[in-house]
Scaffold this active site. Structure first.
Site, PDB file in Angstrom:
ATOM      1  N   ASP A  35      40.281   8.043  -3.226  1.00 21.31           N
ATOM      2  CA  ASP A  35      39.043   8.875  -2.978  1.00 21.31           C
ATOM      3  C   ASP A  35      38.098   8.656  -4.295  1.00 21.31           C
ATOM      4  O   ASP A  35      38.455   7.957  -5.099  1.00 21.31           O
ATOM      5  CB  ASP A  35      39.512  10.449  -2.586  1.00 21.31           C
ATOM      6  CG  ASP A  35      38.477  11.117  -1.915  1.00 21.31           C
ATOM      7  OD1 ASP A  35      36.969  10.882  -1.990  1.00 21.31           O
ATOM      8  OD2 ASP A  35      38.781  12.057  -1.146  1.00 21.31           O
ATOM      9  N   ASP A  64      31.133   8.768  -0.725  1.00 24.66           N
ATOM     10  CA  ASP A  64      32.309   9.926  -0.643  1.00 24.66           C
ATOM     11  C   ASP A  64      32.607   9.822   0.871  1.00 24.66           C
ATOM     12  O   ASP A  64      31.986  10.768   1.338  1.00 24.66           O
ATOM     13  CB  ASP A  64      31.962  11.162  -1.388  1.00 24.66           C
ATOM     14  CG  ASP A  64      33.102  12.224  -1.076  1.00 24.66           C
ATOM     15  OD1 ASP A  64      34.322  11.922  -0.680  1.00 24.66           O
ATOM     16  OD2 ASP A  64      32.696  13.368  -1.466  1.00 24.66           O
ATOM     17  N   GLU A 106      38.308  15.055   6.261  1.00 24.84           N
ATOM     18  CA  GLU A 106      38.712  15.730   4.740  1.00 24.84           C
ATOM     19  C   GLU A 106      37.992  16.529   4.356  1.00 24.84           C
ATOM     20  O   GLU A 106      38.496  17.445   3.498  1.00 24.84           O
ATOM     21  CB  GLU A 106      38.756  14.211   4.165  1.00 24.84           C
ATOM     22  CG  GLU A 106      39.318  14.563   2.513  1.00 24.84           C
ATOM     23  CD  GLU A 106      38.445  15.069   1.441  1.00 24.84           C
ATOM     24  OE1 GLU A 106      38.803  15.348   0.325  1.00 24.84           O
ATOM     25  OE2 GLU A 106      37.166  14.965   1.803  1.00 24.84           O
ATOM     26  N   GLU A 107      36.563  16.605   4.443  1.00 28.93           N
ATOM     27  CA  GLU A 107      35.683  17.363   4.079  1.00 28.93           C
ATOM     28  C   GLU A 107      35.770  18.935   4.390  1.00 28.93           C
ATOM     29  O   GLU A 107      35.024  19.795   3.641  1.00 28.93           O
ATOM     30  CB  GLU A 107      34.106  16.880   4.128  1.00 28.93           C
ATOM     31  CG  GLU A 107      33.792  15.562   3.703  1.00 28.93           C
ATOM     32  CD  GLU A 107      33.894  15.516   2.182  1.00 28.93           C
ATOM     33  OE1 GLU A 107      33.994  16.593   1.634  1.00 28.93           O
ATOM     34  OE2 GLU A 107      33.741  14.226   1.365  1.00 28.93           O
ATOM     35  N   HIS A 122      39.449   8.471   3.515  1.00 28.76           N
ATOM     36  CA  HIS A 122      38.668   9.373   4.426  1.00 28.76           C
ATOM     37  C   HIS A 122      37.533   8.731   4.883  1.00 28.76           C
ATOM     38  O   HIS A 122      36.619   8.348   4.194  1.00 28.76           O
ATOM     39  CB  HIS A 122      38.870  10.845   4.194  1.00 28.76           C
ATOM     40  CG  HIS A 122      37.712  11.507   3.286  1.00 28.76           C
ATOM     41  ND1 HIS A 122      36.503  11.615   3.402  1.00 28.76           N
ATOM     42  CD2 HIS A 122      37.839  11.568   1.841  1.00 28.76           C
ATOM     43  CE1 HIS A 122      35.629  12.046   2.607  1.00 28.76           C
ATOM     44  NE2 HIS A 122      36.749  11.905   1.502  1.00 28.76           N
ATOM     45  N   HIS A 147      28.122  14.451  -3.287  1.00 31.25           N
ATOM     46  CA  HIS A 147      27.305  15.252  -2.407  1.00 31.25           C
ATOM     47  C   HIS A 147      25.842  15.379  -2.356  1.00 31.25           C
ATOM     48  O   HIS A 147      25.427  16.500  -2.126  1.00 31.25           O
ATOM     49  CB  HIS A 147      28.264  16.705  -2.301  1.00 31.25           C
ATOM     50  CG  HIS A 147      29.339  16.439  -1.820  1.00 31.25           C
ATOM     51  ND1 HIS A 147      30.262  17.854  -1.225  1.00 31.25           N
ATOM     52  CD2 HIS A 147      30.307  15.905  -1.587  1.00 31.25           C
ATOM     53  CE1 HIS A 147      31.299  17.633  -0.729  1.00 31.25           C
ATOM     54  NE2 HIS A 147      31.707  16.380  -1.045  1.00 31.25           N
TER      55      HIS A 147
END
Length: 356
Positions: free
Chosen positions: A234, A177, A211-212, A65, A321
């Site tokens: 991922d 990410d 995706e998030e 993603h 994150h």
């Protein structure tokens, strides 16, 4: 890694691609992958798909993603301070003292997350920063000055931090990410082309959006492609640093190889083929248990179109994150190698059903 590959990785990671606003990053990715594919398509919300052997009936997807967590401007005070809403899983705890870019039609506006000094705060029973308390300062004296800069409710905000290396062993930056995943699947396409591998099936290299916020891009494109097999990559949590409980989070190490997932959404026969490939090619790997859902685009593919044989190969990552997401360089190369070798092991029209 060659010079061209590294330059693409650095440029791609440094580019902002907030959820719902991934277009500029997708342009970079597509330009890099074009020499290695036969054709491509882009859907309405910005997912990009490179295709090899588009006429083939049997379809295999490799997917990552493209989006990163970010913020939306939500409220501008009369004094010119800016309050936010999350766009994805943004963490208010790490925000104070960070530099940010506010994306406007007039261009990037620089701002900072301000925070009162330690010696003027009441520290007894002090609460951690929250989305309600963190705020931006863009150097304006009032709301009108903020708006004159092009900032408005709905403007997107990303952290300014950029890609770097840590002691020549790790890649560090925001949004690994999962743009590092986009890099890895692009490298698989490059290897297939440069090694002149002729696949017996159609290969769809998918860089999905959104995706998030709930696997939305993967859900849309899965219904369009209708693949027979999907291999998703991922990131997953390295659990060696302090504050992780291995009894609940597992025992995952950066530097010990790709992580192969077990769980209901993971099709056992596809997973076993990946494991057999890793063992045959002497690629180090780890295992993880993901319970009822993987929390990745694997779920969107697995449960689409009456069921797609799907598996998840994860890259161990520290500090998810945050602006210092960290991955081991060896793991990146081994994920690329594992996906590449697995594709070479898949047969045309291979039946992965449990019963036939």
């Amino acid at each position: 890694m060659g010079k061209d590959n590294y330059e693409f990785l650095e440029k791609y990671l440094n580019n902002a691609s907030p959820t719902g606003f991934e277009a500029e990053g997708q342009k970079l990715w597509l330009e890099y992958i074009k020499p290695y594919i036969d054709e491509y398509f882009v859907d309405t919300y910005g997912t990009v798909v490179g295709v090899v052997n588009p006429a083939a009936e049997y379809k295999v997807v490799i997917e990552a993603h493209a989006d990163e967590i970010s913020w939306f401007v939500n409220y501008i005070t009369s004094e010119g301070y800016i309050y936010l809403k999350r766009n994805g899983g943004s963490d208010a705890l790490i925000a104070p003292s960070k530099r940010v870019n506010i994306h406007t039609k007039k261009g990037i506006v620089k701002a900072i997350f301000g925070w009162p000094a330690i010696h003027v705060r009441k520290l007894e029973n002090e609460k951690a920063p929250t989305i309600e308390t963190v705020f931006l300062d863009c150097g304006a004296s009032n709301k009108e000055e903020v708006e004159a800069m092009g900032i408005h409710v709905g403007s997107v905000v990303t952290f300014e931090d950029e890609f770097t290396e840590l002691n020549n062993r790790f890649y560090v930056g925001r949004a690994l990410d999962n743009r590092i995943g986009g890099y890895m699947i692009a490298e698989v396409a490059r290897l297939l082309k440069e090694n002149n591998n002729q696949l017996p099936f159609g290969l769809y290299i998918v860089n999905a959006v959104q995706e998030e916020v709930g696997l939305r891009g993967a859900e849309m494109v899965a219904h369009r492609i209708k693949p027979d097999v999907a291999i998703i990559t991922d990131v997953t949590h390295d659990t060696q640093s302090p504050m992780y409980d291995k009894k609940t989070s597992g025992d995952i190490h950066c530097g010990k190889g790709p992580v192969i997932a077990y769980g209901p959404a993971v099709q056992n026969n596809v997973r076993d083929l990946i494991i057999q490939t890793a063992e045959d090619k002497k690629i180090p790997f780890q295992r993880s248990a993901v319970s009822r859902a993987t929390g990745t685009d694997t779920d969107a593919f697995a449960y689409s179109n009456a069921g797609v044989a799907s598996a998840l190969i994860s890259l161990p990552l520290k500090y998810m994150h945050t602006t210092v997401e960290t991955v081991h360089k060896d793991d990146v190369e081994n994920v690329i190698k594992l996906i590449y070798e697995t594709l070479l092991a898949i047969q045309d029209k291979q039946d992965f059903r449990y019963l036939s």
